[in-house]
Design a protein around this motif. Structure first.
Motif, PDB file in Angstrom:
ATOM      1  N   ARG A  39      35.319  35.985  31.917  1.00 31.39           N
ATOM      2  CA  ARG A  39      34.459  35.266  30.967  1.00 31.39           C
ATOM      3  C   ARG A  39      34.466  35.920  29.588  1.00 31.39           C
ATOM      4  NH1 ARG A  39      28.396  33.642  32.642  1.00 31.39           N
ATOM      5  NH2 ARG A  39      29.683  32.639  34.218  1.00 31.39           N
ATOM      6  N   ALA A  40      34.325  37.234  29.542  1.00 28.55           N
ATOM      7  CA  ALA A  40      34.260  37.925  28.250  1.00 28.55           C
ATOM      8  C   ALA A  40      35.609  37.923  27.554  1.00 28.55           C
ATOM      9  CB  ALA A  40      33.772  39.356  28.447  1.00 28.55           C
ATOM     10  N   TRP A 175      30.600  40.578  27.187  1.00 24.06           N
ATOM     11  CA  TRP A 175      30.662  41.561  28.278  1.00 24.06           C
ATOM     12  C   TRP A 175      29.281  42.082  28.640  1.00 24.06           C
ATOM     13  CZ3 TRP A 175      34.526  42.543  31.476  1.00 24.06           C
ATOM     14  CH2 TRP A 175      34.605  43.758  32.156  1.00 24.06           C
ATOM     15  N   LEU A 176      28.465  42.326  27.627  1.00 21.11           N
ATOM     16  CA  LEU A 176      27.127  42.857  27.878  1.00 21.11           C
ATOM     17  C   LEU A 176      26.212  41.808  28.490  1.00 21.11           C
ATOM     18  CD1 LEU A 176      26.532  44.925  24.602  1.00 21.11           C
ATOM     19  CD2 LEU A 176      27.433  45.717  26.804  1.00 21.11           C
ATOM     20  N   ALA A 177      26.495  40.517  28.219  1.00 24.85           N
ATOM     21  CA  ALA A 177      25.595  39.454  28.655  1.00 24.85           C
ATOM     22  C   ALA A 177      26.083  38.714  29.893  1.00 24.85           C
ATOM     23  CB  ALA A 177      25.409  38.451  27.510  1.00 24.85           C
ATOM     24  N   THR A 178      27.264  39.031  30.410  1.00 24.49           N
ATOM     25  CA  THR A 178      27.787  38.326  31.581  1.00 24.49           C
ATOM     26  C   THR A 178      26.862  38.533  32.777  1.00 24.49           C
ATOM     27  OG1 THR A 178      30.084  38.491  30.847  1.00 24.49           O
ATOM     28  CG2 THR A 178      29.716  38.194  33.201  1.00 24.49           C
ATOM     29  N   PRO A 179      26.459  37.462  33.457  1.00 21.98           N
ATOM     30  CA  PRO A 179      25.598  37.627  34.632  1.00 21.98           C
ATOM     31  C   PRO A 179      26.202  38.592  35.648  1.00 21.98           C
ATOM     32  CG  PRO A 179      25.708  35.314  34.000  1.00 21.98           C
ATOM     33  CD  PRO A 179      26.708  36.035  33.139  1.00 21.98           C
ATOM     34  N   THR A 283      37.732  50.135  29.918  1.00 27.70           N
ATOM     35  CA  THR A 283      36.984  48.924  30.221  1.00 27.70           C
ATOM     36  C   THR A 283      37.542  48.223  31.445  1.00 27.70           C
ATOM     37  OG1 THR A 283      36.497  48.659  27.868  1.00 27.70           O
ATOM     38  CG2 THR A 283      36.135  46.745  29.272  1.00 27.70           C
ATOM     39  N   SER A 284      38.851  47.987  31.453  1.00 28.29           N
ATOM     40  CA  SER A 284      39.480  47.252  32.539  1.00 28.29           C
ATOM     41  C   SER A 284      40.979  47.471  32.498  1.00 28.29           C
ATOM     42  CB  SER A 284      39.177  45.740  32.392  1.00 28.29           C
ATOM     43  OG  SER A 284      40.070  44.951  33.133  1.00 28.29           O
ATOM     44  N   LEU A 285      41.582  47.899  33.594  1.00 29.70           N
ATOM     45  CA  LEU A 285      43.034  48.058  33.636  1.00 29.70           C
ATOM     46  C   LEU A 285      43.724  46.708  33.495  1.00 29.70           C
ATOM     47  CD1 LEU A 285      43.644  50.589  36.575  1.00 29.70           C
ATOM     48  CD2 LEU A 285      43.438  51.071  34.113  1.00 29.70           C
ATOM     49  N   GLU A 286      43.110  45.660  33.972  1.00 27.60           N
ATOM     50  CA  GLU A 286      43.741  44.352  33.946  1.00 27.60           C
ATOM     51  C   GLU A 286      43.669  43.679  32.576  1.00 27.60           C
ATOM     52  OE1 GLU A 286      42.154  45.406  37.925  1.00 27.60           O
ATOM     53  OE2 GLU A 286      41.150  45.093  35.998  1.00 27.60           O
TER      54      GLU A 286
END
Length: 288
Positions: A39-40, A175-179, A283-286
């Motif tokens: 989403r982010a 990213w901060l607001a993703t449920p 943050t994320s490897l992907e």
């Protein structure tokens, strides 16, 4: 499920809904993707996701998310196992990489693919290890750690920008607001000295990013983030720590986390410097 076909491969932009299938492929590969990570990244660059199809069936995927005029990140490079070796991956790669234009491109490559990436112009910068384990529950609230929503968003965005190769305010806001994502900030003398996010994933809860001024700041955040993970039902966490910050591995060892696999961060060209000593977890490897 796609089957081998003599039909041609077509590569086209993917939707966020399409990406749920790709996330399931990544889970099958053992990548432990975050349940809502896409989403982010779609908020950052909705045109940066691609699917390859044969006879209308998805067979390959890749993301090339752009951040500014100088930097993009490549990830989720996948081909269905039963259709590998037919050229679908390389065709998807070539079609999607054009989206980056003249930008320097980063990726996190597994060992088996690193030689292939080198042949495509990527150069290794450092290695990253995924540390996994159970962090003991803290006795109570962690001093100096607050919810990200209580911190000046401009100050938090500036902190993030110092630890990433490009400013990414659209991504960060999402990213901060993703449920399901729990974002915490370490505050000392009224200013941020680190922040981190934990989110549900296919297996262990994923922590990323984990940025901090000092090992003490990082330890406080890790403690609080692990408590948040327990709150949504995961006693085990996973955090991807770069060897470019030796203090990260020392922190993992102190907390009893164990390395499970490694990747190499690779780039096609120069990138904006970051405060490496602050990066305890990517943050994320992907997805960068």
């Amino acid at each position: 499920m796609a089957s081998a076909s003599s039909g041609p491969l077509s590569v086209a932009p993917a939707t966020e809904r399409d990406w749920e299938l790709v996330r399931s492929w990544a889970a099958e590969e053992g990548w432990n993707p975050g349940l809502s990570d896409a989403r982010a990244f779609f908020a950052q660059d909705p045109g940066g996701f691609f699917l390859g199809r044969v006879d209308g069936e998805p067979v390959s995927a890749i993301s090339v998310v752009t951040y500014d005029e100088a930097y993009a990140f490549l990830g989720f490079y996948l081909v269905r196992p039963e259709l590998r070796g037919l050229g679908h991956g390389l065709a998807t790669w070539r079609a999607a990489l054009a989206h980056a234009g003249d930008r320097s491109v980063g990726l996190d490559g597994v060992p088996a693919q690193q030689d292939n990436y080198r042949r495509s112009g990527f150069v290794t910068a450092y290695r990253t290890a995924r540390y996994v384990g159970e962090v003991p529950a803290p006795d109570g609230p962690v001093t100096g750690v607050v919810a990200a929503g209580l911190v000046d968003p401009v100050a938090l965005a500036a902190y993030d920008a110092a630890c990433h190769h490009a400013d990414r305010p659209r991504f960060l806001a999402a990213w901060l607001a993703t449920p399901g994502h729990r974002a915490l900030v370490r505050v000392v003398d009224g200013r941020p000295t680190g922040y981190g996010v934990v989110r549900p994933a296919q297996d262990e809860a994923r922590i990323g990013p984990l940025f901090a001024d000092t090992p003490a700041d990082a330890a406080a955040l890790l403690d609080a983030l692990a408590a948040e993970a327990r709150d949504f039902g995961s006693a085990r966490i996973a955090v991807d720590m770069p060897e470019s910050n030796p203090a990260a591995a020392r922190l993992a060892e102190e907390w009893g986390l164990e390395p499970t696999f490694e990747t190499a961060r690779m780039y096609t060209g120069p990138v904006r410097p970051v405060a490496r000593e602050r990066v305890y977890g990517v943050t994320s490897l992907e997805l960068g």
